[in-house]
Scaffold this motif. Sequence first.
Motif, PDB file in Angstrom:
ATOM      1  N   VAL A 164       6.945  -7.185  -2.344  1.00 39.46           N
ATOM      2  CA  VAL A 164       7.092  -7.575  -0.847  1.00 39.46           C
ATOM      3  C   VAL A 164       6.717  -8.636  -0.779  1.00 39.46           C
ATOM      4  O   VAL A 164       6.641  -9.502   0.210  1.00 39.46           O
ATOM      5  N   GLN A 165       8.055  -9.658  -1.474  1.00 32.35           N
ATOM      6  CA  GLN A 165       8.132 -10.603  -1.488  1.00 32.35           C
ATOM      7  C   GLN A 165       6.808 -12.119  -1.206  1.00 32.35           C
ATOM      8  O   GLN A 165       6.837 -12.600  -0.032  1.00 32.35           O
ATOM      9  N   MET A 166       6.116 -11.970  -1.759  1.00 28.29           N
ATOM     10  CA  MET A 166       5.120 -12.659  -1.487  1.00 28.29           C
ATOM     11  C   MET A 166       4.637 -13.336  -3.110  1.00 28.29           C
ATOM     12  O   MET A 166       4.359 -12.479  -4.314  1.00 28.29           O
ATOM     13  N   SER A 167       3.975 -14.647  -3.526  1.00 31.29           N
ATOM     14  CA  SER A 167       3.629 -14.472  -4.870  1.00 31.29           C
ATOM     15  C   SER A 167       2.206 -14.167  -4.729  1.00 31.29           C
ATOM     16  O   SER A 167       1.727 -13.564  -4.002  1.00 31.29           O
ATOM     17  N   ALA A 168       1.911 -13.208  -6.740  1.00 33.35           N
ATOM     18  CA  ALA A 168       1.214 -13.121  -6.855  1.00 33.35           C
ATOM     19  C   ALA A 168      -0.481 -13.335  -6.297  1.00 33.35           C
ATOM     20  O   ALA A 168      -1.143 -12.479  -5.979  1.00 33.35           O
ATOM     21  N   SER A 169      -0.505 -15.054  -6.611  1.00 36.97           N
ATOM     22  CA  SER A 169      -2.187 -15.372  -5.628  1.00 36.97           C
ATOM     23  C   SER A 169      -1.951 -15.144  -4.221  1.00 36.97           C
ATOM     24  O   SER A 169      -3.576 -14.416  -3.785  1.00 36.97           O
ATOM     25  N   ILE A 174       0.616  -1.121   0.145  1.00 39.26           N
ATOM     26  CA  ILE A 174       0.349  -0.074   0.050  1.00 39.26           C
ATOM     27  C   ILE A 174       0.842   1.587  -0.115  1.00 39.26           C
ATOM     28  O   ILE A 174       0.671   2.358  -0.854  1.00 39.26           O
ATOM     29  N   ASP A 175       2.080   1.506   0.677  1.00 41.93           N
ATOM     30  CA  ASP A 175       2.476   1.758   0.880  1.00 41.93           C
ATOM     31  C   ASP A 175       3.195   2.268  -0.654  1.00 41.93           C
ATOM     32  O   ASP A 175       3.192   4.104  -0.788  1.00 41.93           O
ATOM     33  N   TRP A 176       3.881   1.908  -1.709  1.00 40.78           N
ATOM     34  CA  TRP A 176       4.402   1.760  -2.706  1.00 40.78           C
ATOM     35  C   TRP A 176       3.409   1.861  -3.581  1.00 40.78           C
ATOM     36  O   TRP A 176       3.486   3.450  -4.828  1.00 40.78           O
ATOM     37  N   LEU A 177       2.022   1.677  -3.488  1.00 38.28           N
ATOM     38  CA  LEU A 177       0.786   2.321  -4.168  1.00 38.28           C
ATOM     39  C   LEU A 177       0.836   3.271  -4.290  1.00 38.28           C
ATOM     40  O   LEU A 177       0.288   4.999  -5.400  1.00 38.28           O
ATOM     41  N   PRO A 196       1.771   2.132 -14.178  1.00 37.05           N
ATOM     42  CA  PRO A 196       1.741   1.296 -14.181  1.00 37.05           C
ATOM     43  C   PRO A 196       1.434   0.341 -13.723  1.00 37.05           C
ATOM     44  O   PRO A 196       3.316   0.028 -13.255  1.00 37.05           O
ATOM     45  N   LEU A 197       0.921  -0.393 -13.210  1.00 36.74           N
ATOM     46  CA  LEU A 197       0.527  -1.904 -12.271  1.00 36.74           C
ATOM     47  C   LEU A 197       1.118  -3.444 -12.770  1.00 36.74           C
ATOM     48  O   LEU A 197      -0.178  -3.011 -12.975  1.00 36.74           O
ATOM     49  N   ARG A 198       1.757  -3.690 -12.278  1.00 37.47           N
ATOM     50  CA  ARG A 198       1.663  -5.112 -12.870  1.00 37.47           C
ATOM     51  C   ARG A 198       2.258  -5.615 -11.778  1.00 37.47           C
ATOM     52  O   ARG A 198       2.796  -5.841 -10.297  1.00 37.47           O
ATOM     53  N   ILE A 199       0.640  -6.477 -11.552  1.00 43.80           N
ATOM     54  CA  ILE A 199       0.447  -7.907  -9.880  1.00 43.80           C
ATOM     55  C   ILE A 199       1.988  -8.154  -9.574  1.00 43.80           C
ATOM     56  O   ILE A 199       2.099  -8.543  -8.220  1.00 43.80           O
ATOM     57  N   ASP A 200       2.273  -8.700 -10.196  1.00 40.44           N
ATOM     58  CA  ASP A 200       3.704 -10.137 -10.618  1.00 40.44           C
ATOM     59  C   ASP A 200       4.213  -9.002  -9.860  1.00 40.44           C
ATOM     60  O   ASP A 200       5.146  -9.838  -9.233  1.00 40.44           O
ATOM     61  N   ASP A 201       5.135  -8.180 -10.323  1.00 39.09           N
ATOM     62  CA  ASP A 201       5.731  -7.322  -9.720  1.00 39.09           C
ATOM     63  C   ASP A 201       6.427  -6.410  -8.573  1.00 39.09           C
ATOM     64  O   ASP A 201       6.700  -6.536  -7.221  1.00 39.09           O
ATOM     65  N   LEU A 202       4.353  -5.913  -8.342  1.00 36.94           N
ATOM     66  CA  LEU A 202       4.456  -5.544  -6.577  1.00 36.94           C
ATOM     67  C   LEU A 202       4.187  -6.909  -6.610  1.00 36.94           C
ATOM     68  O   LEU A 202       5.174  -6.443  -4.709  1.00 36.94           O
ATOM     69  N   ALA A 203       3.685  -8.646  -6.535  1.00 36.25           N
ATOM     70  CA  ALA A 203       4.030  -9.298  -5.113  1.00 36.25           C
ATOM     71  C   ALA A 203       5.437  -9.711  -5.004  1.00 36.25           C
ATOM     72  O   ALA A 203       5.641  -9.933  -3.768  1.00 36.25           O
TER      73      ALA A 203
END
Length: 296
Positions: free
Chosen positions: A215-220, A195-198, A205-212
């Motif tokens: 923060v060291q999480m899988s996309a799902s 959220i801080d990054w957002l 542009p937002l890529r979910i895979d990159d943001l995940a």
Amino acid sequence: MEAAGRELARSVSRWTEGLERFTPAIPNLNIYRREGPSEPCVCMVEPSVALVVQGTKQALLGQDVYIYDIRRFLITSLDLPAMMNIVEASPERPYLGLVLKLDLQAMAEIMVQRRLPPPPAQPAERGMVVGHTTPALVEAFQRLVNLLDEPESIPVLAPLIQREIYYRLLMSDQGARLWQIASVGSQSHRVARAIDWLKDHYAKPLRIDDLAAHVQMSASSFHHHFRQLTAMSPLQFQKWLRLNEARRLMLAGEADVSSAAFQVGYESPSQFSREYSRLFGASPRRDVEGLREGLR
């Protein structure tokens, strides 16, 4: 409990006479007064505890409704878009409330220093929750407000009293929620970092895979926990940030509709107008005109 609440209500009433919001010299504290019910207001709620000492207020997060009053406090554990409104207030018995911003680092330090046992593991839930107000919590807030009568003591005593409030919250019936967000490495803490990054990069542009991955999480897992905590997807959260920043720019006269759309990351003004109307219930121009009229 009732006696402590009445005493704090008198103190809050004294400091807010003739005001709707009072920002005292005590860091991270705001005090509020309203003499009638209010329309729902869209806002970003920071990590905080909201204590009502008279009247009733409610928050709407997604489809969930949180009602809080003298018996129940509201904890918001991370930045959340919500709708807030006063539901019970009158000139004779105005709504009176305090909001203290949470210092999650200080809470983590208390957890370590006091060697507090962690609560049982719980599945991810909403980042907003209502807890039961205790006399000890009310009395700590009373001591904090009392410092307004001795401002020279605020730099020394306010941080100590705020730490006591954090401790009371950690030991409350909703302390597990705060543990989740304050514990470095937890899923909730990682969502808070996202959220801080957002908030800093909403126009990109937002890529979910990159943001995940950031923060060291899988996309799902990231998508699941983000929606569970915030009641919206990462893309919906980004859209909320963009539209509210555009609203601020237009209301301040810093941009017209098209330039505001481009500044917050939209490539199509028509798409911006459609999504703006869905969120705020009116076109950008009509909405901003109505807001300006209300400020006169």
